[in-house]
Write an enzyme that holds these catalytic residues in place. Structure first.
Site, short mmCIF file in Angstrom:
data_model
loop_
_atom_site.label_atom_id
_atom_site.label_comp_id
_atom_site.label_asym_id
_atom_site.label_seq_id
_atom_site.Cartn_x
_atom_site.Cartn_y
_atom_site.Cartn_z
N ALA A 38 -20.08 -4.34 -2.58
CA ALA A 38 -20.18 -5.23 -1.42
C ALA A 38 -18.75 -5.59 -0.97
CB ALA A 38 -20.97 -6.48 -1.74
N PHE A 39 -18.62 -6.08 0.25
CA PHE A 39 -17.27 -6.25 0.82
C PHE A 39 -16.43 -7.30 0.08
CE2 PHE A 39 -16.55 -10.23 3.04
CZ PHE A 39 -17.80 -10.81 3.06
N LYS A 40 -17.10 -8.18 -0.69
CA LYS A 40 -16.34 -9.24 -1.35
C LYS A 40 -15.32 -8.68 -2.35
CE LYS A 40 -19.63 -12.92 -0.52
NZ LYS A 40 -20.74 -12.18 0.17
N ASP A 41 -15.53 -7.43 -2.79
CA ASP A 41 -14.55 -6.82 -3.69
C ASP A 41 -13.16 -6.73 -3.06
OD1 ASP A 41 -16.27 -6.31 -5.88
OD2 ASP A 41 -17.03 -4.51 -4.93
N LEU A 55 -11.74 -10.19 -3.77
CA LEU A 55 -11.80 -10.72 -5.13
C LEU A 55 -11.11 -9.83 -6.16
CD1 LEU A 55 -15.21 -12.49 -4.89
CD2 LEU A 55 -12.99 -13.54 -5.20
#
Ligand SMILES: *Cc1c(COP(=O)(O)O)cnc(C)c1O
Length: 452
Positions: free
Chosen positions: A108-111, A114
């Protein structure tokens, strides 16, 4: 570069301190003192790969980290992405592209943010010769991405609270099957709100917070917004020059963090036509951009769960600009919103934003249509982006998660089994989770026992 709080009652901080602080002590969110102008650098950026572009961009913001160190932190942050382009831009049809942001370790794009944040935290531990204990609550994607940003990093431990039985089995496996001894997946016997309330209380306890050097993982960290600007720039540079000025980025939106990053990039001199805020049935932002009224509602759980929010926590950063960068007015808006649950902007300036909303009843049909028309499978969050597209614009839809994370919704919509090798591999690993009562004392005792 220094960073100010949107509420104006916190002294300016450098990049590393603003990142380590997260939420400003006055309750506001950090923003750069002034936005740089990249308008003159765009030609120079043309041929850079993703990590190089990230370096060129971030060094303007992270001025307190030596250039060589920043370069290696960034390089390390994008090694776990499986697509060589990191954020591939794929043409789907005339005036239509999809920007795939799901090739990182948790799909998911949060990688994007993060992985970098994990490296920044680990770097600070090294520089300050201290350990940190990161604590967060999640209803799914954020916790998994935060954990994968810190797996096995010396000097760090991460504790993620989630409601037992209420995150998807795959999301739970992403958190609880890492095998890393610095990762603690804590399944709370309660709801997400219970987990969040416990978290708030723990952070409210100054003594506990300082003694354990607790750090929060949440969607408002300055580093997340800055890291996310890069893929908009990267995509813009990939577009044919003739299409760049007419591009509308279509962004599946919950907390407003992702789309805010794109919008800030536009304010830094990159000629982007506009942004579509694509919500699911939790439509506070859709209503705002249609009417000028920001009014919180109840959360209605949806097929696109990572966008199930009641208030959009990053929206305060936009408000800051919308009220002419006047912290007193930001405080007034936030205070009114807090006490009455609503704020109506007189002469609301929606800038270059448009908005759409997509109910659960519509999501399966959109997944079918995109598959039929383009031979492309979208996850339920990305599907919200395809609700309506402006034929006058070049649309770049941000694909925020891999369809393989939502196999049930995909199967029900188009009868296909969406799979991904990294998720298949998780299915054979043992789940190591710590089940605790939704009780602050129990969580506190657990952290006391396992913290670094
Ligand atoms: C977190 C998330 C979103 C929403 O992003 P915001 O920055 O909160 O707007 C959308 N899609 C997916 C898959 C997510 O994980």
């Amino acid at each position: 570069m220094r960073y100010l709080s949107t509420r104006g009652q916190t002294p300016a901080l450098g990049f590393s301190d603003a990142v380590a602080t997260g939420l400003a002590p006055d309750g506001g969110l950090f923003l750069p003192e002034s936005l740089p102008d990249f308008g003159g650098d765009l030609a120079r950026f043309e041929s850079l790969d993703y990590a190089e572009l990230s370096c060129e961009f971030l060094r303007v913001f992270a001025t307190d980290i030596p250039a060589g160190t920043l370069r290696s932190l960034i390089a390390a942050s994008y090694t776990k992405f499986t697509d060589p382009a990191i954020a591939p831009l794929k043409p789907l049809g005339k005036n239509l592209y999809v920007l795939e942001l799901f090739h990182g370790p948790t799909l998911a794009f949060k990688d994007f943010a993060l992985q970098l944040l994990g490296n920044l935290y680990a770097h600070q531990c090294l520089v300050r010769r201290e350990t940190i204990n990161v604590l967060g609550a999640t209803s799914g994607d954020t916790g998994a991405a935060a954990i994968h940003g810190l797996i096995g990093r010396p000097g760090t431990a991460i504790f993620i609270l989630y409601p037992d039985g209420r995150v998807s089995p795959l999301q739970e496996r992403q958190m609880a099957c890492t095998g890393a001894d610095n990762v603690f997946a804590i399944a709370i016997d309660g709801t997400f709100d219970d987990a969040q309330a416990a978290l708030k209380e723990l952070f409210g306890d100054q003594e506990f917070r300082t003694r354990h050097r607790l750090s929060a993982v949440n969607s408002i960290n300055l580093a997340r917004v800055i890291a996310q600007c890069v893929y908009y720039l990267y995509a813009w540079l990939w577009l044919p020059a003739s299409e760049r000025g007419n591009v509308e980025f279509v962004v599946p939106t919950g907390n407003f963090g992702n789309v805010l990053a794109g919008w800030m990039l536009q304010k830094m001199g990159v000629p982007i036509r506009g942004f579509r805020v694509a919500t699911n049935q939790n439509d506070i932002l859709y209503r705002l951009f249609r009417t000028g009224e920001y009014r919180s509602g109840e959360v209605h759980p949806s097929l696109a769960p990572s966008m199930d929010i009641q208030v959009a926590s990053n929206f305060e950063r936009f408000i800051y600009f919308a009220v002419g960068r006047d912290p007193a007015r930001v405080r007034e808006v936030m205070q009114t919103f807090k006490t009455t649950g609503a704020y109506t902007f007189a002469n609301f300036n929606r800038d270059t934003f448009t908005a759409s909303r997509c109910t659960d009843a519509e999501i399966p049909g959109i997944i079918q249509r995109v598959h039929r028309e383009h031979g492309y499978v979208v996850d339920p969050h990305t599907a919200c982006g395809f609700k309506e597209l402006d034929p006058e614009r070049v649309s770049v839809v941000l694909a925020t998660a891999s369809p393989a994370k939502f196999p049930d919704t995909i199967r029900a919509a188009i009868g296909l089994e969406a799979t991904h090798p990294s998720l298949e591999a998780l299915k054979t690993k043992p789940v190591v989770k710590h089940v605790l009562k939704a009780d602050v004392a129990a969580i506190r005792a657990f952290i006391d026992r396992h913290r670094l």
